[in-house]
Structure formats: C-alpha cells, structure tokens
Design an enzyme around this catalytic site. Structure first.
Site, PDB file in Angstrom:
ATOM      1  CG  ASP A 192     -44.775 -14.383 -19.088  1.00 12.58           C
ATOM      2  OD1 ASP A 192     -44.124 -13.339 -19.220  1.00 12.58           O
ATOM      3  OD2 ASP A 192     -44.284 -15.426 -18.651  1.00 12.58           O
TER       4      ASP A 192
ATOM      5  CG  HIS B 281     -62.325  -6.438 -26.356  1.00 15.62           C
ATOM      6  ND1 HIS B 281     -62.080  -5.888 -27.580  1.00 15.62           N
ATOM      7  CD2 HIS B 281     -62.225  -7.763 -26.522  1.00 15.62           C
ATOM      8  CE1 HIS B 281     -61.868  -6.835 -28.458  1.00 15.62           C
ATOM      9  NE2 HIS B 281     -61.956  -7.989 -27.840  1.00 15.62           N
TER      10      HIS B 281
END
Ligand SMILES: *[C@@H]1O[C@H](CO)[C@@H](O)[C@H](O)[C@H]1NC(C)=O
Ligand SMILES: *[C@@H]1O[C@H](CO)[C@@H](O)[C@H](O)[C@H]1NC(C)=O
Ligand SMILES: *[C@@H]1O[C@H](CO)[C@@H](O)[C@H](O)[C@H]1NC(C)=O
Length: 347
Positions: free
Chosen positions: A156, A179
C-alpha cells in the site's frame, strides 16, 4: 556486533507520549553502556509486549547506546506494539531510528505518532505485493520529522502523512519493488491521509503543513505524489513541496483528489465544506506514466485548490508514441519553465 534489527511479521509505532502499558528494556537486563550485549533484553521485552493484547509499548531510554546483534522481533503479536525512546516518561521527543529492516509485516509497518522531532534513516521495508493496507511508514500528529534514504516496497502506501503534522521532510526515498521481491510492480503511492481514512473523513478537521518531499523515486507504483481528502471536513493542507521526483512507469504520477471515497458512495455525498488544499509546489518531476493521465487535479467546488505551481515537469508515456494527458478541475495552477504534458485549468 551491529545494530541491525529485523522485524518479521510485526509492526511498530513510535509515539511521543506514553499511551499504553510499557515494557522497559532496562527491566529485562539491558545495560545501555555501549559494550554489553543487550540483544536478549530487547527480545524479552519484545516477547512480553507481543503477548499483551493492549497495544503495549516497548520503552527504550534515550541517551544510552545499546549493543544489539541482529534481532528478529517476530510476530504475529496480540496487538500493535509501540516502540518509544524516552528520556523520562513524559518526554519522548527526538526519536532516532536507523538501519532497520522490516520484512513481511502483515499490517502497517512503522508509524510515528505524537512525536516531536524524529529522524528515520536507512529503513528497508518490504512485503509481498497484494498485501492490503500495508503502509510503509505512517506519520500522524507529529512535528519536525525527517525521513531519509530508505527503500520501501509494500502493498500500500509508501509513506502516508495524516492529520496534525507539521515540518516533515521526506528525502531520497525509493518507493517500489524491493530486492528479493518478484519483479512484478507493486501498488504504492505517496499519500496524505490518516490511518483510518483520508483527510476530512467524518467531517473531522485536518491540518497538514510544511511537507517537503524531494529526491524520491517511484517505480511501477499506482500513484506517485498524491493528496487525497474526503468530502466535508475542515482544515487545510498547505505549503507542500514535491521536487526532484523520478517516475518509472507510474500509473498516476501527480494526483489531487478531493472526492476520495471508499465503499458505499451514499456515504460520500457532495458536501459544502472541504479541507483546503493550497500552496502545493511541484518541480522537477520527470519520468514515465503508464495510464495516459500524467496529472489529475480534482479539487472541491466550494474550496478550490489555490496557489498550485508546476515548474519543469516532463512526464512521457511508457508506451512509445502515446500521448499523456492531464485533467484539472477547480484548481488555480501557475506554470513556470516547461510543463509536459501541458495542463490548463478552466476557471
Ligand atoms: C526540513 O527542510 C527544511 C529546508 O531544507 C529545513 O529548514 C527544516 O529544518 C527541515 N526540517 C526537519 C525536521 O528536518
Ligand atoms: C526540501 O528539501 C530539499 C532537500 O533537503 C531542499 O533542497 C529544499 O530546499 C527543501 N524545500 C523546501 C521548500 O523546504
Ligand atoms: C459531486 O460533484 C462532482 C463534481 O461536480 C460530480 O462529478 C459528482 O458526481 C458529484 N457526486 C455526487 C454524489 O453528487
């Protein structure tokens, strides 16, 4: 030893004033002398707080240096845990938080609440895509807060700023896939809202002032820099600067939405009052958009947006050969330098 803390499946709140039951790390044997290993004491305090359903606070006295090995504060916990750094029980200002990693927290990650003076630096917050309502960092009822050099990839809002906030600098934040996460784009955006909804919800008063967002990157997010308010309510959002923003395939890079509504639209009837949005400055906002609508300003009919400036904006379509467009409703916009795509605001 290094002070790197991992939070797994847990969420953390920094609050400037004690509001709940506390677990003081000193009571669990922390020394805070800069040489003793305080890892166990922190873990014990965390476990006690985690088992408590009353949203307790883990208290860390300020002015001491704690040596921590890599810590895993694991949830799920019975309630949200607050985390405070205080010199006395009533003075918890000047909180510093740095080099923390939060992985897969199920709900909001870090919140800064009722805090005067905080510096948050070097955070990495990641959670899987499609985890609903997982704000990265939420600031509310706080002043003089700096958020720097962090990577936030959550389901979000990357950074959300709620009501009663003043002098907040958000600098060099990367908002987008972290990552280790699949290379699918995440749904992220910068947004001004409080944690129950947006500014002005339930006719409440909202005050958000002196917010400076600069040198931030958004990668594959739903929104870039967004201000949203509910219909109704009062107060203002003013002196807001978004500068040096880089966009990589962002759906809606620049948004002001004063008609924000979730769920039943009967609850969102047009009202005669609104949170005033004024003195919002966008400069050096560059990159690509994937939706065709680079800039969308939808301001209130009764309280139009005033004093908006756009300087050196260049947003191109992700799809070669397609043009980006803009929409503008009830806003007064002053342009400087170049603004691409061009925006015109009928008055
Ligand atoms: C935010 O940045 C402005 C301008 O650089 C500076 O005057 C202000 O003190 C900064 N505030 C914080 C909380 O760092
Ligand atoms: C916002 O912060 C940047 C980076 O610190 C600074 O260069 C700029 O002057 C600030 N802008 C305002 C309006 O404070
Ligand atoms: C509120 O006003 C806007 C702008 O005029 C309009 O698009 C929208 O349909 C109205 N909504 C309701 C519920 O009347």
């Amino acid at each position: 030893m290094h002070s790197l803390v991992f939070l797994v499946g847990a969420s953390l709140t920094l609050a400037g004033r004690l509001v709940t039951a506390t677990q003081n790390v000193m009571d669990y044997g922390a020394k805070g002398d800069g040489t003793s290993d305080d890892t166990c004491a922190f873990l014990h305090a965390w476990h006690a707080a985690c088992a408590d359903s009353s949203s307790p606070t883990v208290l860390v006295p300020s002015g001491s240096t704690f040596m921590l090995k890599q810590l895993n504060f694991e949830g799920p916990c019975k309630s949200n845990i607050h985390f405070q750094e205080c010199s006395s029980l009533n003075d918890c200002s000047n909180v510093q938080l740095s080099n923390l990693k939060f992985i897969n927290s199920p709900r909001m990650h870090v919140s800064i609440y009722q805090t005067v003076g905080a510096q948050i630096r070097g955070l990495t917050i990641t959670s899987p895509e499609f985890s609903p309502n997982t704000d990265g960092l939420h600031v509310e009822k706080s002043q003089h807060v700096e958020i720097l050099d962090s990577i936030i990839g959550t389901g979000d809002d990357c950074v959300s700023i709620g009501t009663d906030t003043y002098d907040i600098n958000v600098t060099r934040i990367t908002c987008g896939p972290g990552h280790g996460i699949r290379s699918i784009f995440l749904k992220l955006h910068f947004v001004l809202e409080n944690n129950i909804g947006s500014l002005g919800k339930d006719d409440s008063e909202a005050i958000v002032e002196q917010i400076n967002v600069s040198y931030c990157k958004f990668a594959g997010t739903t929104n870039g820099v967004r201000i949203k308010t509910w219909q109704g309510g009062s107060g203002y959002a003013k002196e807001i600067t978004f500068s040096h923003i880089t966009l990589y395939s962002v759906e809606k890079p620049i948004v002001i939405d004063q008609y924000y509504c979730v769920g039943d639209h009967n609850n969102c009837k047009n009202k005669t009052s609104a949170v005033q949005v004024c003195d919002v400055h966008y400069s050096e906002v560059k990159g690509t958009s994937s939706s065709g609508i680079a800039i969308s300003l939808a301001c209130s009919e009764t309280t139009p947006c005033a004093g908006i400036t756009m300087e050196n904006i260049n947003i191109q379509s992700t799809n070669q050969g397609e043009d980006e467009t803009t929409t503008c409703y009830n806003a007064q916009v002053n342009k400087k330098g170049y603004v691409v795509p061009s925006i015109s605001c009928p008055t």
